[in-house]
Structures are given as C-alpha cells and as structure tokens.
Design an enzyme around this catalytic site. Structure first.
Site, short mmCIF file in Angstrom:
data_model
loop_
_atom_site.label_atom_id
_atom_site.label_comp_id
_atom_site.label_asym_id
_atom_site.label_seq_id
_atom_site.Cartn_x
_atom_site.Cartn_y
_atom_site.Cartn_z
N SER A 7 0.70 -1.20 -0.05
CA SER A 7 0.04 0.01 -0.24
C SER A 7 0.84 1.28 0.01
CB SER A 7 -0.82 -0.07 1.19
OG SER A 7 -1.65 1.18 1.34
N HIS A 32 -0.93 -1.14 -4.45
CA HIS A 32 -2.12 -0.82 -4.10
C HIS A 32 -1.98 0.49 -3.55
CE1 HIS A 32 -5.62 -2.28 -2.05
NE2 HIS A 32 -5.50 -1.09 -1.06
N ASP A 34 -4.46 3.52 -2.66
CA ASP A 34 -5.51 3.74 -1.78
C ASP A 34 -6.29 5.19 -2.02
OD1 ASP A 34 -5.83 1.42 0.02
OD2 ASP A 34 -4.19 1.90 0.69
N MET A 36 -8.82 7.97 -1.22
CA MET A 36 -9.99 8.40 0.06
C MET A 36 -10.47 9.87 -0.35
SD MET A 36 -7.51 7.15 3.06
CE MET A 36 -6.89 5.64 3.22
N HIS A 66 -7.87 1.01 -4.99
CA HIS A 66 -8.83 0.60 -3.74
C HIS A 66 -9.54 2.07 -3.60
CE1 HIS A 66 -9.26 -0.17 0.79
NE2 HIS A 66 -10.58 -0.34 0.02
N MET A 68 -11.80 4.15 -1.45
CA MET A 68 -12.75 4.23 -0.29
C MET A 68 -13.35 5.59 -0.63
SD MET A 68 -9.75 2.90 1.94
CE MET A 68 -8.60 3.19 1.06
N MET A 137 -11.58 -6.13 4.27
CA MET A 137 -10.91 -5.28 4.96
C MET A 137 -10.71 -5.90 6.40
SD MET A 137 -10.05 -2.43 3.36
CE MET A 137 -9.61 -1.58 4.76
N PHE A 143 -7.24 4.72 7.45
CA PHE A 143 -5.68 4.97 8.00
C PHE A 143 -4.77 3.61 7.84
CE2 PHE A 143 -8.76 7.74 9.79
CZ PHE A 143 -8.24 9.17 9.54
N GLY A 144 -3.53 3.98 7.51
CA GLY A 144 -2.60 2.94 7.54
C GLY A 144 -2.34 2.77 9.16
N ASP A 175 -6.40 -6.73 3.61
CA ASP A 175 -5.96 -5.24 3.66
C ASP A 175 -6.18 -4.79 4.84
OD1 ASP A 175 -5.19 -2.77 3.14
OD2 ASP A 175 -6.70 -2.28 1.87
N GLY A 176 -5.11 -4.52 5.95
CA GLY A 176 -5.18 -3.69 7.01
C GLY A 176 -4.56 -4.72 8.09
N GLY A 177 -3.45 -4.03 8.56
CA GLY A 177 -2.70 -4.65 9.57
C GLY A 177 -2.11 -5.79 9.43
N GLY A 197 0.98 -2.00 3.98
CA GLY A 197 1.50 -0.55 3.98
C GLY A 197 2.73 -0.45 4.85
N SER A 198 2.36 -0.16 6.12
CA SER A 198 3.26 -0.01 7.14
C SER A 198 4.15 -1.07 7.39
CB SER A 198 2.83 0.38 8.59
OG SER A 198 1.65 -0.28 8.94
C1 DX5 Z 1 -6.61 1.51 4.99
C2 DX5 Z 1 -6.23 1.11 3.71
C3 DX5 Z 1 -5.03 0.17 3.61
C4 DX5 Z 1 -3.79 0.79 4.43
C5 DX5 Z 1 -3.02 -0.77 4.67
O1 DX5 Z 1 -7.81 2.17 4.74
O2 DX5 Z 1 -7.07 0.63 2.79
O3 DX5 Z 1 -4.46 -0.29 2.27
O4 DX5 Z 1 -2.91 1.75 3.67
O5 DX5 Z 1 -2.12 -0.06 5.78
P1 DX5 Z 1 -1.31 -1.02 6.66
O6 DX5 Z 1 -0.90 -2.42 6.05
O7 DX5 Z 1 -0.40 -0.08 7.56
O8 DX5 Z 1 -2.42 -1.44 7.75
ZN ZN Z 2 -6.41 -0.31 0.86
#
Ligand code: DX5
Ligand code: ZN
Length: 216
Positions: A7, A32, A34, A36, A66, A68, A137, A143-144, A175-177, A197-198
């Site tokens: 991400s 990926h 994102d 928003m 993606h 959002m 999700m 948020f990441g 996706d997420g964490g 992402g992170s």
């Molecule tokens: C959250 C995004 C994710 C996010 C993932 O709303 O859709 O793609 O960037 O970040 P991590 O991997 O840090 O949870």
């Molecule tokens: Zn995403």
C-alpha cells in the site's frame, strides 16, 4: 507464494516513484493505490493525477486501485484512463453496485468489491460470479498502521469455500494490519493477495519485507 500488493499510502510521497520501483524490484506483483475522499472515510489521500504520473513512469505495473469513496461510478472512467488495472470499490458505497460493475467492465478493466469489517461476506452473493477480486478489510478503512482484526479470517474462509462451490474465479485479498505475524494466518485462511503498508514501507528494509511476505 502469495501476491504482495504494497500500500503506497505508507510510502514516502517525496520520492513516490522510487519507492514504487523498489517494491516492484523486490517482487511485489501489484501496487495498492488507496483513494480516499474525506467522505466515505475521514481522510483524503490522492487521486487521478498521481496515478496517471505513476502509470506513465511505470506502465507495466499492476495498479490495484482501492476506492474508499462514496461515489465510485463517476470516477471509474478517469481512473481507468489514468491506468488502473483493477477498479476495486466498496459494497457500502452510495452508488448502484451492478451499474458500477457494468461500467468498469465496459471500460475494459478488472473489477473488485471490498467489504468493511462490519459487513458480512454473504452480502456479496449477488455479485460474486462477476468479480475478478474480493477484498476483505481487516481494519476500518481510512488509515494505515492499524491493528489487524481476526474476524477477517472467517470471511476469507467463507469466500474461498464459496468460490469453490460456484467455480468462480475471483482472487481473495486482505487489507489492514497485515505484517509478518498476521500474514501467515491470512494466507492459511485463503488470501491470494496480501496488502501491506506500514509492514513494508515502515520496515528498515522494505525490499526484504516484500520478499518475506511473498515467500508465504
Ligand atoms: C486502509 C487502507 C490500507 C492501508 C493499509 O484504509 O485501505 O490499504 O494503507 O495499511 P497497513 O498495512 O499499515 O494497515
Ligand atoms: Zn487499501
């Protein structure tokens, strides 16, 4: 082997192209992206022009977009023209789902649907046979850097079984964490694609983080 889709929300935007190249060179098969809108989620990220620039610089990359956003229908054409490979929008959006799927397909793009943590996978049933990808999700979108919600695992299992039952062809993405700890659980539950992402861009060695996730 799983597909890794870093991400780029967690990348360094002052050198976004270089960060993208680094993860692609390390074996990431997708980027990926994102989007928003500050309405569907309480955050604003980036949109069409940034995708257009990346696509121009890296035309062969797979852009896993993606959305959002509350109104994905009206943005399908600009994002697809800018280079989206997959147009992946939320089941919880405010537009007509079937109409949006049809519009994306008519534009010659792959189409995906995403569900938030509070949405049951059964809600996707009317659309499953038409999709190239389903994204589960494992955090609230926006948020990441949030903590993985294990409730995503049962959804992945259900969607994998349903794919088998229907002989459908959608890929499963989470996706997420997603990190070194949670990624194996996701892969075991049926995820074909891991968004991170992170865990990638926050790592001391992002290329190595991609290789480790891809090896699962
Ligand atoms: C959250 C995004 C994710 C996010 C993932 O709303 O859709 O793609 O960037 O970040 P991590 O991997 O840090 O949870
Ligand atoms: Zn995403």
């Amino acid at each position: 082997m799983t597909i890794v889709s870093p991400s780029i929300l967690s990348a360094n935007f002052s050198c976004l192209g270089a960060d993208c190249r680094m993860v692609l060179d390390a074996g990431a098969q997708m980027l990926h992206y994102d989007v928003m809108d500050g309405h569907f989620v309480p955050n604003i990220s980036f949109g069409v022009p940034v995708l257009k620039s990346l696509h121009k610089a890296m035309p062969d990359a797979f852009y896993d977009v993606h959305l959002m956003i509350s109104h994905p229908l009206q943005y399908a054409e600009p994002f697809i023209k800018a280079g989206a490979t997959l147009y992946n929008f939320h089941l919880e959006c405010e537009d007509d789902i079937q109409q949006t799927i049809d519009a994306v397909k008519a534009l010659g793009c792959k189409v995906g649907l995403t569900i938030k943590p509070g949405t049951a996978p059964e809600a996707l049933e009317p659309y499953l046979d038409q999709l190239d990808l389903v994204l589960v999700m494992s955090v609230e979108p926006g948020f990441g850097g949030q903590k993985f919600m294990p409730s995503a695992l049962d959804k992945l299992r259900w969607l994998r079984a349903e794919r088998e039952k229907r002989a459908a062809h959608y890929l499963l993405e989470v996706d997420g964490g997603v990190d070194a700890k949670t990624a194996p659980l996701c892969a075991e539950a049926g995820a074909d694609i891991l968004v991170a992402g992170s865990a990638v861009f926050g790592a001391a060695d992002p290329a190595d983080a991609v290789r480790q996730l891809a090896a699962l």
